[in-house]
Scaffold this active site. Structure first.
Site, short mmCIF file in Angstrom:
data_model
loop_
_atom_site.label_atom_id
_atom_site.label_comp_id
_atom_site.label_asym_id
_atom_site.label_seq_id
_atom_site.Cartn_x
_atom_site.Cartn_y
_atom_site.Cartn_z
N CYS A 344 0.62 -1.08 0.00
CA CYS A 344 -0.09 0.00 0.02
C CYS A 344 0.82 1.25 -0.10
CB CYS A 344 -0.93 0.00 1.26
SG CYS A 344 -2.30 1.03 1.21
N TYR A 373 20.51 -8.55 -1.46
CA TYR A 373 19.64 -7.56 -1.20
C TYR A 373 18.49 -7.42 -1.26
CZ TYR A 373 24.71 -5.71 -0.15
OH TYR A 373 25.90 -5.49 0.14
#
Length: 420
Positions: A344, A373
């Site tokens: 969101c 990563y």
């Protein structure tokens, strides 16, 4: 259908669910073999120290140990994984600019051979704890060589105001740090460490840092047996990236070290390097299933079942990636899409303007070079579960990290009265 390590992507998702991190073991092994083969000199010993912050799990550390690599860790959590993997303590380097007491104690009790000292306060603390526990430990002092490399400002580590290490200009402070170590009974000074940043493509930046560090060693006049030149070697994310081939890079770095040692009349027993991203980055892939699509006034979106929770780098660094539709590898890329995650946040866009075939619900999107990563920076944002990790090789697959469950997250929701 795209295959990774001779395994079909749809079969991987069927077995392990989506999203999914996939590592090609052969690619990892080839990178390690190249570093071990070409970072060699007749004038000093060399050591490949894998930077485990790029990605770590028990299975990977077991593989690296089998290949004779060392590793560095930057937290008690990374050290705990190394312990679980039975990684030899004498081959572990402990980094960090603010090591906690518990972490230093953990490292000392496990027998970690080398701690990289970041600042004067840490010198005092390591000496205090080593003497208290009667544990011997070797140390390197991290020096900021002030060689700025062309990379993203968030991953530069050798600017004048970097949080890492002590400036090469603070020679009196460094001499004081060494003197304190030499006066201690349990702490042994070995040498220096430097690191100029990450995702760097210009060899001259590494060469300049090497020469500056060796000249610094000569000027300091302190007995020095070890120099760690760090890592930061770039990988290919998109066609815009032009990383130096590992063999060429190693040969050039060894030439630069030998030349600088000769020029400044310095001898070293050992030189270490710390590749991380360059070992696992391109070996990693992330698979997603496509859900809904949406057209706006100017763009067409495809929504995937992951996003910034499993790959924060586009939102954090504006990192760029390449992708394909794994089940349509033979189709022309005639459409342009925004690849959007399910978090969101408006910034949860994994790839802008991706050129792909016509995308439909349930297609499989593969994002390349997510091995570094991705998992290590994954979060539970929006309470999303972290994906599983799979290793593939020669047509076989094994899950090395299971998918997180809602029950895993709920297990942390414990309430208790505090005795204040």
């Amino acid at each position: 259908m795209l295959q990774i390590g001779k395994v079909r992507c749809d079969e991987l998702l069927k077995a392990c669910g989506s999203p999914l991190y996939v590592y090609d073991e052969t690619q990892i092994e080839k990178k390690v073999e190249d570093y071990q083969t070409y970072f060699k000199s007749e004038n000093f010993d060399t050591e490949i120290v894998y930077a485990s912050k790029a990605f770590t799990c028990v299975a990977l550390l077991e593989k690296l140990n089998a290949y004779g690599c060392s590793i560095d860790v930057v937290s008690g959590g990374e050290l705990s994984i190394a312990k679980k993997a039975n990684f030899p303590s004498e081959n572990i380097y402990f980094h960090g600019n603010n090591k906690l007491n518990d972490e230093i104690i953990m490292a000392l009790e496990y027998g970690v051979k080398t701690i990289i000292m970041d600042n004067m306060y840490e010198v005092d603390q390591v000496i205090h704890l080593a003497e208290k526990l009667k544990k011997e430990v070797h140390v390197l002092i991290r020096v900021n060589p002030k060689v700025e490399a062309h990379t993203h400002e968030f991953i530069m580590t050798a600017t004048s105001d970097s949080k890492f290490g002590i400036s090469i200009d603070q020679k009196d402070d460094i001499k004081e740090m060494i003197a304190k170590v030499n006066d201690s009974e349990y702490v042994v000074f070995d040498g220096f460490h430097s690191h100029i940043g990450s995702q760097i493509f210009e060899e001259h930046a590494f060469v300049a840092a090497i020469d500056k560090m060796i000249a610094f060693i000569k000027e300091m006049g302190e007995p020095t047996s070890v120099l760690n030149i760090g890592g930061g070697f770039g990988v290919r994310y998109t066609d815009e990236d032009t990383p130096i081939p590992t063999k060429d890079l190693c040969i050039k770095l060894i030439e630069a070290i030998n030349q600088s040692l000769h020029t400044h009349d310095v001898q070293l027993d050992k030189v270490c390097m710390e590749p991380g991203r360059s070992i696992v980055g391109e070996a990693g892939y992330t698979l997603y299933e496509v859900g809904f699509t949406k057209k706006t006034q100017n763009k067409e979106f495809i929504f995937i079942d992951g996003g910034m929770a499993d790959n924060i780098r586009p939102a954090l660094y504006d990192a760029k990636y390449a992708c394909d539709i794994a089940n349509k590898m033979d189709q022309a890329k005639d459409y342009t899409y925004e690849v959007a995650g399910k978090c969101c946040e408006s910034g949860d866009i994994i790839i802008h303007d991706a050129k792909l075939p016509k995308v439909e619900t349930n297609d499989i999107l593969v994002v390349y070079t997510t091995g570094a990563y991705g998992y290590s920076m994954a979060s539970n944002y929006n309470c999303l579960n972290k994906p599983a990790v799979v290793f593939v090789k020669d047509g076989k697959a094994r899950q090395v990290v299971r998918r997180e469950t809602y029950e895993d997250q709920l297990a942390l929701n414990e309430e208790k009265e505090l005795q204040l």
